[in-house]
Design a protein around this motif. Structure first.
Motif, PDB file in Angstrom:
ATOM      1  N   CYS A  77      -5.599  17.036   1.414  1.00 46.57           N
ATOM      2  CA  CYS A  77      -6.206  15.764   1.843  1.00 46.57           C
ATOM      3  C   CYS A  77      -7.173  15.228   0.790  1.00 46.57           C
ATOM      4  O   CYS A  77      -7.213  14.018   0.539  1.00 46.57           O
ATOM      5  N   ASP A  78      -7.946  16.120   0.153  1.00 48.27           N
ATOM      6  CA  ASP A  78      -8.897  15.685  -0.877  1.00 48.27           C
ATOM      7  C   ASP A  78      -8.197  15.142  -2.112  1.00 48.27           C
ATOM      8  O   ASP A  78      -8.731  14.254  -2.789  1.00 48.27           O
ATOM      9  N   LYS A  79      -7.012  15.648  -2.421  1.00 50.26           N
ATOM     10  CA  LYS A  79      -6.277  15.200  -3.601  1.00 50.26           C
ATOM     11  C   LYS A  79      -5.457  13.945  -3.348  1.00 50.26           C
ATOM     12  O   LYS A  79      -4.878  13.375  -4.274  1.00 50.26           O
ATOM     13  N   THR A  80      -5.419  13.489  -2.101  1.00 52.92           N
ATOM     14  CA  THR A  80      -4.712  12.261  -1.768  1.00 52.92           C
ATOM     15  C   THR A  80      -5.510  11.076  -2.305  1.00 52.92           C
ATOM     16  O   THR A  80      -6.723  11.009  -2.109  1.00 52.92           O
ATOM     17  N   PRO A  81      -4.859  10.144  -3.004  1.00 56.36           N
ATOM     18  CA  PRO A  81      -5.588   8.978  -3.516  1.00 56.36           C
ATOM     19  C   PRO A  81      -6.319   8.246  -2.392  1.00 56.36           C
ATOM     20  O   PRO A  81      -5.805   8.109  -1.273  1.00 56.36           O
ATOM     21  N   ARG A  82      -7.522   7.787  -2.674  1.00 52.94           N
ATOM     22  CA  ARG A  82      -8.380   7.170  -1.656  1.00 52.94           C
ATOM     23  C   ARG A  82      -7.767   5.936  -1.018  1.00 52.94           C
ATOM     24  O   ARG A  82      -8.041   5.615   0.131  1.00 52.94           O
ATOM     25  N   ASN A  83      -6.952   5.205  -1.744  1.00 55.02           N
ATOM     26  CA  ASN A  83      -6.385   3.968  -1.213  1.00 55.02           C
ATOM     27  C   ASN A  83      -5.125   4.188  -0.382  1.00 55.02           C
ATOM     28  O   ASN A  83      -4.610   3.252   0.213  1.00 55.02           O
ATOM     29  N   ASP A  84      -4.612   5.402  -0.354  1.00 55.22           N
ATOM     30  CA  ASP A  84      -3.427   5.705   0.449  1.00 55.22           C
ATOM     31  C   ASP A  84      -3.784   5.796   1.924  1.00 55.22           C
ATOM     32  O   ASP A  84      -4.873   6.236   2.287  1.00 55.22           O
ATOM     33  N   TYR A 106       0.852  -1.189   0.000  1.00 55.00           N
ATOM     34  CA  TYR A 106       0.000   0.000   0.000  1.00 55.00           C
ATOM     35  C   TYR A 106       0.887   1.238   0.000  1.00 55.00           C
ATOM     36  O   TYR A 106       2.071   1.176   0.313  1.00 55.00           O
TER      37      TYR A 106
END
Length: 90
Positions: A44-51, A11
């Motif tokens: 935070c919103d631009k962080t990939p969801r799976n991170d 991950y």
């Protein structure tokens, strides 16, 4: 504010380190605080969801165990009140 993304075998992690504007009323600038939290929200919103997202730093915030803060602070906090920066952070 500093953002670091680490790609892992199983991950990925995104680590965001911050230093929030102070809460001292004499030095507090509402526009700076609003700009800081808008930028943090965008990062935070631009962080990939799976991170796995890890927020570190000095938020200059106090968070109390109010029902609305339970998801952030859990059952154990050190403070008796939630400060303005704490409300922004939550």
């Amino acid at each position: 504010m500093c953002k670091l993304r680490i790609r892992g075998k199983f991950y990925n992690m995104t680590i965001v380190s911050v230093y929030s504007p102070t809460e001292d009323e004499n030095k507090r600038n509402a526009e700076d605080v609003e700009r800081f939290y808008n930028k943090l929200s965008d990062v935070c919103d631009k962080t990939p969801r799976n991170d796995a997202l890890i927020l570190l730093g000095d938020f200059n915030a106090k968070i109390w165990r109010e029902h609305s803060n339970k998801r952030v602070a859990g059952r154990h906090t050190l403070h008796d009140i939630t400060s303005e920066n704490g409300e922004e952070l939550v």
